[in-house]
Design an enzyme around this catalytic site. Structure first.
Site, mmCIF file in Angstrom:
data_model
loop_
_atom_site.group_PDB
_atom_site.id
_atom_site.type_symbol
_atom_site.label_atom_id
_atom_site.label_comp_id
_atom_site.label_asym_id
_atom_site.label_seq_id
_atom_site.Cartn_x
_atom_site.Cartn_y
_atom_site.Cartn_z
ATOM 1 N N GLU A 1 -7.526 -19.381 11.195
ATOM 2 C CA GLU A 1 -8.006 -18.980 9.868
ATOM 3 C C GLU A 1 -9.503 -19.256 9.730
ATOM 4 O O GLU A 1 -10.231 -18.460 9.114
ATOM 5 C CB GLU A 1 -7.227 -19.729 8.788
ATOM 6 C CG GLU A 1 -5.748 -19.386 8.744
ATOM 7 C CD GLU A 1 -5.509 -17.903 8.523
ATOM 8 O OE1 GLU A 1 -6.073 -17.346 7.566
ATOM 9 O OE2 GLU A 1 -4.772 -17.290 9.325
ATOM 10 N N TRP B 1 -11.374 -16.566 11.529
ATOM 11 C CA TRP B 1 -11.440 -15.321 10.754
ATOM 12 C C TRP B 1 -12.729 -15.272 9.927
ATOM 13 O O TRP B 1 -13.319 -14.202 9.749
ATOM 14 C CB TRP B 1 -10.244 -15.200 9.812
ATOM 15 C CG TRP B 1 -9.040 -14.500 10.387
ATOM 16 C CD1 TRP B 1 -7.882 -15.065 10.807
ATOM 17 C CD2 TRP B 1 -8.876 -13.079 10.575
ATOM 18 N NE1 TRP B 1 -7.006 -14.091 11.251
ATOM 19 C CE2 TRP B 1 -7.589 -12.870 11.108
ATOM 20 C CE3 TRP B 1 -9.693 -11.970 10.325
ATOM 21 C CZ2 TRP B 1 -7.102 -11.594 11.409
ATOM 22 C CZ3 TRP B 1 -9.207 -10.693 10.625
ATOM 23 C CH2 TRP B 1 -7.928 -10.528 11.162
ATOM 24 N N TRP C 1 -7.161 9.213 -4.230
ATOM 25 C CA TRP C 1 -6.370 8.229 -4.962
ATOM 26 C C TRP C 1 -5.744 8.880 -6.183
ATOM 27 O O TRP C 1 -6.019 10.045 -6.486
ATOM 28 C CB TRP C 1 -7.266 7.046 -5.356
ATOM 29 C CG TRP C 1 -7.951 6.426 -4.177
ATOM 30 C CD1 TRP C 1 -9.246 6.583 -3.801
ATOM 31 C CD2 TRP C 1 -7.355 5.590 -3.173
ATOM 32 N NE1 TRP C 1 -9.518 5.895 -2.646
ATOM 33 C CE2 TRP C 1 -8.377 5.276 -2.236
ATOM 34 C CE3 TRP C 1 -6.085 5.074 -2.971
ATOM 35 C CZ2 TRP C 1 -8.141 4.470 -1.126
ATOM 36 C CZ3 TRP C 1 -5.847 4.261 -1.870
ATOM 37 C CH2 TRP C 1 -6.870 3.974 -0.964
ATOM 38 N N ASN D 1 -3.016 -17.125 -0.214
ATOM 39 C CA ASN D 1 -3.405 -16.068 0.716
ATOM 40 C C ASN D 1 -2.310 -15.030 0.941
ATOM 41 O O ASN D 1 -2.583 -13.834 1.015
ATOM 42 C CB ASN D 1 -3.830 -16.671 2.055
ATOM 43 C CG ASN D 1 -4.469 -15.633 2.967
ATOM 44 O OD1 ASN D 1 -5.477 -15.038 2.605
ATOM 45 N ND2 ASN D 1 -3.866 -15.394 4.123
ATOM 46 N N TRP E 1 -8.881 0.852 -3.329
ATOM 47 C CA TRP E 1 -8.963 -0.569 -2.994
ATOM 48 C C TRP E 1 -10.242 -1.221 -3.523
ATOM 49 O O TRP E 1 -10.278 -2.436 -3.775
ATOM 50 C CB TRP E 1 -8.877 -0.773 -1.481
ATOM 51 C CG TRP E 1 -9.944 -0.104 -0.663
ATOM 52 C CD1 TRP E 1 -9.893 1.138 -0.102
ATOM 53 C CD2 TRP E 1 -11.226 -0.638 -0.304
ATOM 54 N NE1 TRP E 1 -11.068 1.416 0.577
ATOM 55 C CE2 TRP E 1 -11.899 0.339 0.471
ATOM 56 C CE3 TRP E 1 -11.862 -1.850 -0.559
ATOM 57 C CZ2 TRP E 1 -13.171 0.145 0.987
ATOM 58 C CZ3 TRP E 1 -13.142 -2.050 -0.050
ATOM 59 C CH2 TRP E 1 -13.780 -1.065 0.712
ATOM 60 N N TRP F 1 -9.440 -6.962 1.718
ATOM 61 C CA TRP F 1 -9.026 -5.749 1.019
ATOM 62 C C TRP F 1 -8.954 -4.549 1.962
ATOM 63 O O TRP F 1 -8.030 -3.724 1.866
ATOM 64 C CB TRP F 1 -9.973 -5.466 -0.149
ATOM 65 C CG TRP F 1 -9.508 -6.187 -1.371
ATOM 66 C CD1 TRP F 1 -9.906 -7.413 -1.813
ATOM 67 C CD2 TRP F 1 -8.500 -5.744 -2.280
ATOM 68 N NE1 TRP F 1 -9.211 -7.758 -2.951
ATOM 69 C CE2 TRP F 1 -8.347 -6.765 -3.259
ATOM 70 C CE3 TRP F 1 -7.712 -4.602 -2.364
ATOM 71 C CZ2 TRP F 1 -7.431 -6.649 -4.310
ATOM 72 C CZ3 TRP F 1 -6.804 -4.486 -3.415
ATOM 73 C CH2 TRP F 1 -6.662 -5.499 -4.368
#
Length: 515
Positions: A305, A308, A337, A375, A393, A416
């Site tokens: 993590e 990341w 969308w 998370n 998004w 996202w």
């Protein structure tokens, strides 16, 4: 590119910064690194200057847009203010102090450097495009006055192009990047930047700048519920959280996905504002893995993590277009969308926790009430907005940017785009989270749902994940009136899933010229 001191080899072959001259006076500009210990810029300033002053700027270019968007009770501003107070006290106790300004940083820093006759300003790298633009302006203004801006790597372990493929290209998939990161990392990369041996160079705040800290009100903000939610602030708060987590690190892999369980470290906001060093955390995780034993498996998951973070900072560096609202994979910018009216209604229902899907609504209440979201729930709620409701998004990305205490552009954008299947190493577009099965798997007894949705508290575990499936007598006994005190589902997941497959399938494979 920002100019930094040139490197010189250490005995083990790694490259620290080399500063070619000594300075009579230096200024350390604190930004997202609100601590004294293990601080790269402070270390080099104290080591290479006879006198060092310290400054923090409440930058109006950052704060004014928050006020304009109505975010006056912003927990982050209150967190920063409390952490700056802690930082100022630590620097004062060490014989120095902290100049605190309410101004525009690009103007205030060159002006202050001139007032102090500081020959160099020392600060740590910031990676977002707007920050780079600001630093370029500051650099030019300082240079025009024969002063220097020296910047240092501090908030990541590896940055920019330090981890590349065998062909010298940036990675776009996490696992190969992580493997290369783990192969490259050495004790040198996780070392502490010592401050105490050079602390005598700290200079007290000049009388002209000896002013009380600004208040929230003077900054244009109102008190938030930071105290009510008992969020630890400053270095002391960060270290207390870390001590608590170290005892739980071995269980991280088993507990991290369950929002009703104390599994995460809760250190993300402290990493965001630098009240704790990324090297300290990474060193603890890496050393635990290297030692082996029962705790190593959980430490390895947590280390991933932390890696990341480096990965997403690297992506932002090499693909700055994502900061302009562009998809990492440009073909997905052609997605159609849902129409504006439906999109607005769906988005409002999602923001206000009125989707009718309990896990989604409980998660949205968590972020609205505390500025924190687990998370696993960030993935679930993002997937729901994009792939169940068909909302762009970018709208969710901005909402999280406004709400999250730990908002960090690179990680928020990366998360996202991962959920929307538009980003690097994202889940395939045809993998769509089912909000009910996610709830059953990760909150099986409904403990998290009951905490945030007490109206559903009396439902049996069997029905709390999907109240619309409960018989009328069960709903009545639990006091749940669908459509009245809890909403009906805003969409039907199975139908929404098919619409998403069509929406993404229509653009899949299209390439954009020049990508």
């Amino acid at each position: 590119m920002p100019r930094s001191p040139s490197p010189a080899p250490e005995p083990d072959g790694r490259l620290p910064y080399r500063i070619d001259r000594e300075f009579a006076r230096g200024l350390v500009w604190f930004r997202r690194d609100l601590r004294v210990d293990d601080h790269a810029a402070l270390h080099y300033a104290l080591k290479h200057c006879r006198q060092v002053w310290c400054v923090f700027v409440f930058d109006r270019e950052i704060l004014d847009p928050l006020v304009e968007r109505g975010l006056k009770a912003d927990r982050r501003v209150e967190f920063i203010l409390k952490s700056v107070e802690s930082l100022r006290q630590a620097l004062t106790d060490a014989g120095g102090g902290l100049i605190v300004l309410d101004d525009t940083a690009r103007d205030a820093i060159p002006k202050l450097a001139a007032q102090l006759d500081a020959e160099a300003v020392f600060t740590n790298h910031d990676y977002e495009p707007a920050a780079n633009d600001r630093d370029a302006v500051v650099r030019r203004a300082l240079a025009a006055d024969s002063r220097e801006l020296l910047t240092f790597k501090d908030q990541v372990v590896f940055e920019a192009s330090e981890i590349l493929t065998g062909q010298g290209q940036p990675f776009s998939v996490f696992t190969p990047y992580k493997n290369a990161w783990l192969k490259a990392v050495r004790p040198f990369d996780l070392r502490t930047y010592p401050v105490q041996p050079y602390i005598r160079a700290l200079a007290p705040v000049p009388a002209a700048h000896h002013k009380p800290l600004p208040t929230l009100e003077s900054l244009g903000f109102a008190p938030s519920n930071l105290t009510d939610i008992a969020m630890p602030t400053g270095t002391e708060g960060a270290q207390a959280l870390f001590e608590d987590f170290k005892a739980r690190m071995g269980d991280y892999g088993q507990r991290r996905d369950f929002p009703a369980v104390r599994g995460p470290s809760y250190l993300s906001v402290h990493l965001r504002f630098g009240t704790i060093s990324i090297r300290q955390l990474t060193r603890a995780a890496h050393d635990t893995v290297q030692r082996g034993g029962p705790a190593s498996a959980g430490a390895a998951v947590w280390l991933s993590e932390l890696i990341w973070r480096d990965f997403y900072f690297m992506i932002l560096h090499h693909h700055p277009r994502v900061a302009d609202g562009k998809s990492f994979h440009p073909e997905y910018d052609a997605i159609h969308w849902v129409d504006t009216k439906s999109g607005d209604e769906y988005f409002d229902a999602w923001c206000q926790a009125r989707t009718g899907y309990p896990l989604v609504d409980a998660a949205m209440l968590q972020i609205n009430q505390s500025g924190y979201m687990h998370n696993r729930l960030r993935m679930v709620t993002a997937s729901f907005l994009v792939k169940d409701l068909g909302v762009d998004w970018r709208r969710g990305e901005q909402y999280f940017a406004d709400q999250l205490n730990d908002f960090d552009f690179s990680a928020n954008n990366g998360g996202w785009q991962w959920a929307a299947s538009t980003g690097c190493d994202a889940q395939p577009y045809f993998r769509i989270f089912n909000p009910v099965t996610q709830s059953e798997k990760f909150d099986p007894r409904g403990r998290f749902i009951r905490k945030y949705l007490p109206v559903l508290a009396n439902l049996p575990d069997k029905y709390i994940h999907a109240p619309w499936t409960a018989p009328d007598d069960v709903l009545a006994a639990a006091g749940v009136k669908l459509g009245e005190n809890y909403p009906q589902p805003i969409v039907q997941h199975s139908i929404a899933r098919m619409e998403t497959l069509e929406r993404y399938g229509a653009v899949k494979g299209k390439k954009i010229a020049g990508d």
